[in-house]
Design an enzyme around this catalytic site. Structure first.
Site, mmCIF file in Angstrom:
data_model
loop_
_atom_site.group_PDB
_atom_site.id
_atom_site.type_symbol
_atom_site.label_atom_id
_atom_site.label_comp_id
_atom_site.label_asym_id
_atom_site.label_seq_id
_atom_site.Cartn_x
_atom_site.Cartn_y
_atom_site.Cartn_z
ATOM 1 N N ILE A 24 58.032 64.364 38.564
ATOM 2 C CA ILE A 24 59.013 63.368 38.116
ATOM 3 C C ILE A 24 59.365 63.556 36.647
ATOM 4 C CG2 ILE A 24 59.308 60.904 37.615
ATOM 5 C CD1 ILE A 24 58.029 60.263 40.253
ATOM 6 N N ASP B 247 46.143 53.110 37.968
ATOM 7 C CA ASP B 247 46.094 54.558 38.202
ATOM 8 C C ASP B 247 45.098 55.218 37.243
ATOM 9 O OD1 ASP B 247 46.723 56.999 39.310
ATOM 10 O OD2 ASP B 247 48.553 57.288 38.142
#
Length: 541
Positions: free
Chosen positions: A131, A282
């Protein structure tokens, strides 16, 4: 359904080619015969080989499929164990986009030439994912920064992939028994929302700001956002460097106490989850670094979790119950989460007992809290209990945290470090008295409403008198009943008024300064009872 365009067909052909290249062409064949999908049988050796191929294939297919693999890795009943193990190894590393393309993209997004914004800009990325890419740079004001740049064209690619996956998920859900049971469209929704969050860098910037404003952990460092140079495609952050938490030997050489570091990490993440209700979701090793002083730096806030007070209370009790292996309390919590009336408690308790029996003699230092939570989530799915996605995110976060803690110190476990934190939070909430300011405000509101009650009652009774009742009730009798009712309500209001004082007085006394506690409390008592007497005279006499 999304209409298929030439763009979709071109990408679908590419996906089909890569599927075939990695040995998954048979799945495309089965899609032509939906019923056959429910009868796929593969021997163990081929299963292990395909599991490794699956990970490599998803990495090659790009961001949408890498994220899909991460979603699938949390659904432990959907795929065989070899696939689960491989999906947990997914790496998001790709060949970087040439710097010339990135430079042009930054200039287009920020509306200025690169040299007008930065006095230095390293052309070699320090990280390159599907990304975005990350670079070192220095602003005109001399601040060292890191620049996170979205890969040009990635939004359109993900949009196309999501539309193709929607078609596939719909087909499987509607045409196969497996799909009807496992609802792949639910996973598609989770995948879509997760990717949409990661594609918006302003969302990540807001998350960072929220964490910075909420910092209460002395050893936690959150980088500053430079908003003048941040938008949905570019994120410019303060450069804060350290040694990755996974570099165990470098940390030892730097003089870091690994045991204390593990404890600090667990405290930060568990209190974020259970106390703040706002947590970094995360915590893989690439997103955590350690300074020479032992401070903890968090990176990448694209994925965060939010828990409302009710879910936090459930989690605190669940964590304590899991550690204490209290199957009865865990069963009650799962039933409470279900919010269903037709659930059979005995069946839930039986399944919970079976799970906990496997862990009963496992020492706390060897207990995987995350894995146990996931087993309980799978049990909930079996009983068609819809668990809030936030709880699933908590389980994933704890599993990642457990991996880091084990690498730092194999003698510690998140379970044994988290249990006293949860117990202390529960104790504080049980014995926490409201502040004097809150008590005073609540009492003021109560008094205000009580004074308004007779007027509201009088207004309501006036409206009743205006209505033309067909009931044959003597006028005098009705008046006596109304008067009696009104006085009962007024008496109840006075009782509530005084009861509020006696219930709230311990909290008031506790909140007052020690040196003037007696005088102030006597003054408050006199004022309160004087107000009560006026209320009595005004509305009852």
């Amino acid at each position: 359904m999304f209409p298929l365009t030439p763009k979709h067909l071109s990408r679908f052909r590419e996906i089909a080619r890569i599927f075939t290249e990695f040995g998954f062409g048979f799945i495309l064949t089965y899609l032509k015969r939906p019923a056959a999908l429910d009868k796929v049988e593969i021997n163990e050796y081929r299963l292990i080989e395909l599991a490794g191929n699956l990970r490599e294939m998803l990495e090659k297919l790009g961001p949408t499929f890498i994220k899909l693999g991460q979603v699938l890795s949390t659904q432990r009943d959907l795929l065989p164990k070899p696939f689960q193990a491989e999906l947990e190894k997914l790496q998001d590393r790709v060949t970087p986009v040439p710097f010339e393309v990135i430079a042009s993209y930054i200039e287009k997004n920020l509306g200025s030439p690169l040299h007008d914004i930065f006095i230095e800009f390293d052309e070699n990325p320090i990280a390159s994912a599907s990304i975005g890419q990350v670079y070192r740079a220095k602003l005109k004001n001399g601040k060292n920064v890191v620049v996170k740049v979205k890969r040009p064209g990635v939004d359109e690619l993900i949009k196309t992939d999501l539309q193709i996956l929607y078609q596939i998920a719909s087909f499987i859900q509607n045409k196969t028994n497996w799909g009807k049971i496992n609802k792949p469209l639910r996973m598609w929704e989770e995948l879509k929302s997760s990717l949409e969050r990661e594609l918006d860098y302003t969302g990540e910037a807001r998350n960072i700001e929220n964490f910075r404003q909420n910092i209460k952990y002395k050893k936690l460092i959150i980088p500053e956002v430079f908003w003048n140079f941040t938008n949905e495609n570019i994120l410019v952050l303060e450069a804060v460097y350290g040694i990755k938490v996974s570099e165990r030997f470098q940390l030892i050489e730097m003089g870091i106490d690994l045991d204390q570091l593990a404890r600090d990490l667990v405290e930060i993440f568990i209190l974020q989850i259970l106390e703040d209700g706002y947590f970094h979701a995360d915590p893989h090793p690439g997103n955590i670094a350690i300074t020479p002083l032992g401070d903890i730096i968090l990176y990448d806030f694209g994925m965060v979790g939010f828990l409302n007070p009710w879910l936090r209370e459930i989690l605190i009790t669940l964590l304590i119950s899991v550690v204490r292996k209290d199957f009865a309390r865990i069963s009650e919590l799962l039933i409470e989460l279900s919010q269903r009336q037709d659930i059979i408690p005995a069946e839930i308790k039986k399944d919970v007992r079976e799970i906990l029996n496997r862990y009963y003699f496992v020492p706390l230092s060897s207990l995987s809290l995350g894995e146990l939570l996931k087993e309980l989530l799978n049990l909930a799915q079996k009983h068609e209990i819809i668990i809030p996605p936030e709880i699933v995110l908590v389980a994933k976060t704890i599993i990642a945290l457990e991996g880091i803690v084990k690498n730092l110190n194999s003698n510690l476990s998140v379970a044994e470090l988290a249990e006293p934190l949860a117990t202390n939070l529960l104790r504080k909430r049980i014995f926490k008295f409201p502040s004097f300011k809150k008590v005073a405000l609540d009492l003021y509101n109560l008094v205000d409403k009580l004074f308004a009650l007779p007027g509201m009652l009088e207004s309501s009774l006036a409206n009743l008198e205006k209505a033309k009742f067909t009931l044959k009730i003597e006028e005098r009798q009705l008046e006596r009943q109304v008067t009696s009712f009104a006085k009962s309500i007024q008496f109840l209001a006075i009782v509530i008024f005084y009861a509020a004082y006696f219930l709230g007085s311990p909290a008031i006394l506790n909140a007052l300064p020690a040196d003037q506690k007696g005088k102030i409390f006597i003054f408050i008592t006199v004022v309160y009872f004087t107000g009560g007497y006026i209320l009595w005279k005004k509305h009852l006499l």
